[in-house]
Design a protein around this motif. Structure first.
Motif, PDB file in Angstrom:
ATOM      1  N   ALA A   1      27.401  32.285 -46.968  1.00  0.00           N
ATOM      2  CA  ALA A   1      28.258  32.578 -47.807  1.00  0.00           C
ATOM      3  C   ALA A   1      29.506  32.017 -48.001  1.00  0.00           C
ATOM      4  CB  ALA A   1      28.807  33.977 -48.061  1.00  0.00           C
ATOM      5  N   ALA A   2      29.767  30.990 -48.852  1.00  0.00           N
ATOM      6  CA  ALA A   2      30.847  30.085 -49.227  1.00  0.00           C
ATOM      7  C   ALA A   2      31.830  30.341 -49.529  1.00  0.00           C
ATOM      8  CB  ALA A   2      30.395  28.603 -50.657  1.00  0.00           C
ATOM      9  N   THR A   3      33.148  30.551 -49.762  1.00  0.00           N
ATOM     10  CA  THR A   3      34.205  31.022 -49.848  1.00  0.00           C
ATOM     11  C   THR A   3      35.255  30.103 -50.552  1.00  0.00           C
ATOM     12  OG1 THR A   3      35.156  30.939 -47.602  1.00  0.00           O
ATOM     13  CG2 THR A   3      33.709  32.733 -47.672  1.00  0.00           C
ATOM     14  N   THR A   4      35.617  31.397 -50.794  1.00  0.00           N
ATOM     15  CA  THR A   4      37.388  30.337 -51.376  1.00  0.00           C
ATOM     16  C   THR A   4      38.216  31.139 -51.291  1.00  0.00           C
ATOM     17  OG1 THR A   4      35.827  29.058 -52.819  1.00  0.00           O
ATOM     18  CG2 THR A   4      38.159  29.698 -54.185  1.00  0.00           C
ATOM     19  N   VAL A   5      39.318  30.730 -51.270  1.00  0.00           N
ATOM     20  CA  VAL A   5      40.979  31.292 -50.684  1.00  0.00           C
ATOM     21  C   VAL A   5      41.723  29.994 -51.956  1.00  0.00           C
ATOM     22  CG1 VAL A   5      41.630  30.373 -48.823  1.00  0.00           C
ATOM     23  CG2 VAL A   5      42.594  32.011 -49.282  1.00  0.00           C
ATOM     24  N   ARG A   6      42.876  31.152 -52.040  1.00  0.00           N
ATOM     25  CA  ARG A   6      44.172  30.396 -52.579  1.00  0.00           C
ATOM     26  C   ARG A   6      45.363  30.425 -51.468  1.00  0.00           C
ATOM     27  NH1 ARG A   6      43.986  28.266 -57.839  1.00  0.00           N
ATOM     28  NH2 ARG A   6      42.390  29.548 -58.570  1.00  0.00           N
ATOM     29  N   LEU A   7      45.313  28.795 -50.864  1.00  0.00           N
ATOM     30  CA  LEU A   7      46.870  29.329 -50.414  1.00  0.00           C
ATOM     31  C   LEU A   7      47.880  27.992 -50.336  1.00  0.00           C
ATOM     32  CD1 LEU A   7      44.102  28.071 -47.172  1.00  0.00           C
ATOM     33  CD2 LEU A   7      45.942  30.500 -47.170  1.00  0.00           C
ATOM     34  N   ARG A   8      49.085  28.038 -49.787  1.00  0.00           N
ATOM     35  CA  ARG A   8      50.176  27.198 -50.533  1.00  0.00           C
ATOM     36  C   ARG A   8      50.534  26.455 -49.027  1.00  0.00           C
ATOM     37  NH1 ARG A   8      52.283  27.776 -54.922  1.00  0.00           N
ATOM     38  NH2 ARG A   8      52.465  28.975 -56.554  1.00  0.00           N
TER      39      ARG A   8
ATOM     40  N   VAL B   1      46.803  26.103 -53.673  1.00  0.00           N
ATOM     41  CA  VAL B   1      45.306  24.421 -52.832  1.00  0.00           C
ATOM     42  C   VAL B   1      44.391  26.019 -53.063  1.00  0.00           C
ATOM     43  CG1 VAL B   1      44.274  23.643 -51.167  1.00  0.00           C
ATOM     44  CG2 VAL B   1      46.523  23.347 -51.417  1.00  0.00           C
ATOM     45  N   GLU B   2      43.177  25.512 -54.349  1.00  0.00           N
ATOM     46  CA  GLU B   2      42.014  25.803 -54.146  1.00  0.00           C
ATOM     47  C   GLU B   2      41.187  25.691 -53.444  1.00  0.00           C
ATOM     48  OE1 GLU B   2      38.425  28.301 -57.314  1.00  0.00           O
ATOM     49  OE2 GLU B   2      39.923  25.839 -57.354  1.00  0.00           O
ATOM     50  N   ALA B   3      41.402  26.276 -52.243  1.00  0.00           N
ATOM     51  CA  ALA B   3      40.592  26.152 -50.640  1.00  0.00           C
ATOM     52  C   ALA B   3      38.897  26.495 -50.995  1.00  0.00           C
ATOM     53  CB  ALA B   3      41.037  25.858 -49.142  1.00  0.00           C
ATOM     54  N   GLU B   4      38.055  25.114 -50.661  1.00  0.00           N
ATOM     55  CA  GLU B   4      36.748  25.993 -50.942  1.00  0.00           C
ATOM     56  C   GLU B   4      36.040  25.829 -49.482  1.00  0.00           C
ATOM     57  OE1 GLU B   4      33.748  23.779 -53.790  1.00  0.00           O
ATOM     58  OE2 GLU B   4      35.515  25.034 -55.168  1.00  0.00           O
ATOM     59  N   VAL B   5      35.292  26.715 -49.181  1.00  0.00           N
ATOM     60  CA  VAL B   5      34.805  26.131 -47.400  1.00  0.00           C
ATOM     61  C   VAL B   5      33.603  27.035 -47.688  1.00  0.00           C
ATOM     62  CG1 VAL B   5      34.726  27.348 -45.707  1.00  0.00           C
ATOM     63  CG2 VAL B   5      36.690  27.373 -45.983  1.00  0.00           C
ATOM     64  N   THR B   6      32.433  26.248 -47.885  1.00  0.00           N
ATOM     65  CA  THR B   6      31.031  25.815 -47.369  1.00  0.00           C
ATOM     66  C   THR B   6      30.154  25.500 -45.953  1.00  0.00           C
ATOM     67  OG1 THR B   6      31.390  24.669 -49.554  1.00  0.00           O
ATOM     68  CG2 THR B   6      29.387  24.654 -48.700  1.00  0.00           C
ATOM     69  N   PRO B   7      29.223  26.262 -45.186  1.00  0.00           N
ATOM     70  CA  PRO B   7      28.828  26.913 -43.841  1.00  0.00           C
ATOM     71  C   PRO B   7      27.931  25.139 -44.563  1.00  0.00           C
ATOM     72  CG  PRO B   7      28.581  28.794 -45.192  1.00  0.00           C
ATOM     73  CD  PRO B   7      29.502  28.062 -46.373  1.00  0.00           C
ATOM     74  N   ALA B   8      27.876  24.841 -43.179  1.00  0.00           N
ATOM     75  CA  ALA B   8      26.986  23.454 -43.012  1.00  0.00           C
ATOM     76  C   ALA B   8      26.503  23.064 -41.990  1.00  0.00           C
ATOM     77  CB  ALA B   8      27.322  21.298 -43.625  1.00  0.00           C
ATOM     78  N   THR B   9      25.931  24.184 -40.828  1.00  0.00           N
ATOM     79  CA  THR B   9      25.524  24.409 -39.985  1.00  0.00           C
ATOM     80  C   THR B   9      23.725  24.422 -39.829  1.00  0.00           C
ATOM     81  OG1 THR B   9      27.474  26.396 -39.532  1.00  0.00           O
ATOM     82  CG2 THR B   9      25.445  25.749 -37.431  1.00  0.00           C
ATOM     83  N   LYS B  10      23.663  23.288 -39.055  1.00  0.00           N
ATOM     84  CA  LYS B  10      22.486  22.833 -38.963  1.00  0.00           C
ATOM     85  C   LYS B  10      21.654  24.046 -38.033  1.00  0.00           C
ATOM     86  CE  LYS B  10      22.683  18.495 -39.233  1.00  0.00           C
ATOM     87  NZ  LYS B  10      21.794  16.849 -39.052  1.00  0.00           N
ATOM     88  N   ALA B  11      19.902  24.659 -38.171  1.00  0.00           N
ATOM     89  CA  ALA B  11      19.027  25.623 -38.046  1.00  0.00           C
ATOM     90  C   ALA B  11      19.380  26.023 -36.122  1.00  0.00           C
ATOM     91  CB  ALA B  11      18.149  25.653 -38.489  1.00  0.00           C
TER      92      ALA B  11
ATOM     93  N   ALA C   1      43.428  23.271 -44.186  1.00  0.00           N
ATOM     94  CA  ALA C   1      41.810  23.479 -44.072  1.00  0.00           C
ATOM     95  C   ALA C   1      41.565  24.041 -42.323  1.00  0.00           C
ATOM     96  CB  ALA C   1      41.080  21.261 -43.539  1.00  0.00           C
ATOM     97  N   GLU C   2      42.263  24.137 -41.875  1.00  0.00           N
ATOM     98  CA  GLU C   2      41.748  24.764 -41.266  1.00  0.00           C
ATOM     99  C   GLU C   2      42.354  26.962 -41.550  1.00  0.00           C
ATOM    100  OE1 GLU C   2      43.697  24.864 -36.312  1.00  0.00           O
ATOM    101  OE2 GLU C   2      45.603  25.470 -37.693  1.00  0.00           O
ATOM    102  N   ALA C   3      43.456  27.113 -42.176  1.00  0.00           N
ATOM    103  CA  ALA C   3      43.535  27.736 -42.176  1.00  0.00           C
ATOM    104  C   ALA C   3      42.649  28.368 -43.312  1.00  0.00           C
ATOM    105  CB  ALA C   3      44.658  28.527 -43.535  1.00  0.00           C
ATOM    106  N   ALA C   4      41.288  27.312 -43.765  1.00  0.00           N
ATOM    107  CA  ALA C   4      40.431  27.635 -45.161  1.00  0.00           C
ATOM    108  C   ALA C   4      39.476  28.424 -43.919  1.00  0.00           C
ATOM    109  CB  ALA C   4      39.909  26.974 -46.259  1.00  0.00           C
ATOM    110  N   VAL C   5      39.349  28.294 -42.705  1.00  0.00           N
ATOM    111  CA  VAL C   5      38.440  28.785 -42.417  1.00  0.00           C
ATOM    112  C   VAL C   5      38.297  29.493 -41.233  1.00  0.00           C
ATOM    113  CG1 VAL C   5      36.873  27.024 -40.000  1.00  0.00           C
ATOM    114  CG2 VAL C   5      37.253  25.886 -42.060  1.00  0.00           C
ATOM    115  N   LEU C   6      39.782  29.351 -41.014  1.00  0.00           N
ATOM    116  CA  LEU C   6      40.048  30.892 -41.064  1.00  0.00           C
ATOM    117  C   LEU C   6      39.433  32.285 -41.056  1.00  0.00           C
ATOM    118  CD1 LEU C   6      43.417  30.093 -38.183  1.00  0.00           C
ATOM    119  CD2 LEU C   6      40.928  29.972 -37.707  1.00  0.00           C
TER     120      LEU C   6
END
Length: 337
Positions: free
Chosen positions: A15-22, A88-98, A43-48
């Motif tokens: 599931a992709a997620t979006t968060v607003r951060l400063r 900032v609108e931070a978009e996190v998209t999972p990209a882990t291979k199987a 970017a780190e805060a968005a992943v957390l």
């Protein structure tokens, strides 16, 4: 076909997620812009936050499962300026291979400029879950999480320590030792166009009671650059005042190869790899500790720099490097400004 992952693990992986951060005010060092380190922090805060929204927040991973979240690679390409007041609108998209043993995420950082959505930075973030010996897990891992749990973060290459280390001066030694007067730094730097720095890793660069974390290595990278430029006669304040130039980062990457433990002495080598068209230069950072009588390579990374010139108050553009600057970057005995 393996067991069905726990819903929280599925959310983490799918599931992709979006968060607003400063960005944090600390990162506003020049004019109204945010520097590369704090862009990476966003970017780190968005992943957390992505872990939090999946139902696996960092604190619960540690408390319930005995797992410390570790960012083991952070690779960023920086584009448009990020300003101190931006949301900032931070978009996190999972990209882990199987079949991968690391969690991978793509992070995009976007801001609004004159009604247009502009991408400030794009990052690739890789994560492992370090099994912690300080606590005992109180619960079984959620299904599908175990493949990302490791006993140790990598096994960095070991190389022969061909010299006798010089005793460190203790906690009062300030910013450590630079240059090749230190025998270990002299061995590591050799004949390369490089700069060496030795410094004890403080607890405030660490987490989970023990290890230097990714943000700590971002700080080491920035500090090594600062010390390097001063050593080459390009101290930032002097160049800023004299020419109106300030270093700007276009790309950065750091990869953890092994663990660096709190209060270990870190030997950092900052090597100039390339100067491109009198506009950009690329440096490689390699970090080592002495362990078991050998040098252990614990982190590596690269950073690409240019200079911005302030051609009018708060108006910046890329500067062309002059011959004196190129000479200073090209050789330890280069020209001094």
């Amino acid at each position: 076909m393996g067991p069905v992952p726990d819903p929280a693990v599925s959310a983490l992986l799918d599931a992709a997620t979006t968060v607003r951060l400063r960005p944090v005010f600390e990162g506003n060092n020049i004019s109204y812009a945010i520097g590369f380190k704090h862009i990476n922090y966003v970017a780190e805060a968005a992943v957390l936050n992505h872990f939090r929204l999946a139902g696996l927040p960092v604190g619960e991973l540690y408390r319930r499962y005995g797992l410390g979240l570790e960012i083991v690679e952070l690779r960023s390409r920086l584009g448009a300026l990020l300003a101190v007041d931006d949301e900032v609108e931070a978009e996190v998209t999972p990209a882990t291979k199987a079949d991968a043993g690391e969690l991978t995420f793509q992070v995009g950082l976007f801001v609004l400029r004159d009604g247009q959505r502009v991408k400030c930075a794009g990052s690739t973030v890789r994560v492992l879950l370090r099994i912690d010996g300080h606590i005992t897990a109180s619960e079984e891992y959620p299904a599908g999480l175990a493949r990302f749990a490791v006993e140790r973060l990598g096994t960095g290459d070991r190389r022969e320590l061909a010299v006798t280390p010089r005793p460190y001066g203790g906690f009062t030694e300030g910013r450590g030792v630079t240059g090749t007067s230190d025998p270990v730094l002299a061995q590591l730097v050799g004949e390369d166009n490089a700069f060496g720095w030795r410094w004890r890793m403080p607890y405030f660069y660490c987490h989970f009671n023990e290890r230097v974390q990714m943000s700590g290595f971002l700080r080491v990278m920035e500090e090594a650059e600062d010390l390097f430029l001063a050593d080459r006669g390009l101290a930032i304040k002097e160049v800023l005042d004299g020419r109106g130039w300030i270093p700007v980062v276009t790309q950065s990457r750091i990869r953890l190869l092994d663990e660096t433990v709190m209060e270990e002495e870190l030997y950092t080598v900052y090597t100039i790899e390339d100067i491109f068209k009198s506009l950009l230069y690329t440096a490689r950072m390699d970090c080592y500790v002495i362990r078991g009588g050998a040098l252990v390579h614990t982190a590596t990374g690269t950073i690409t720099h240019g200079y911005l010139t302030e051609h009018a108050p708060n108006q910046w553009s890329m500067a062309t490097l002059d011959e004196a600057t190129i000479e200073a970057l090209s050789s330890p005995k280069g020209a001094r400004t």
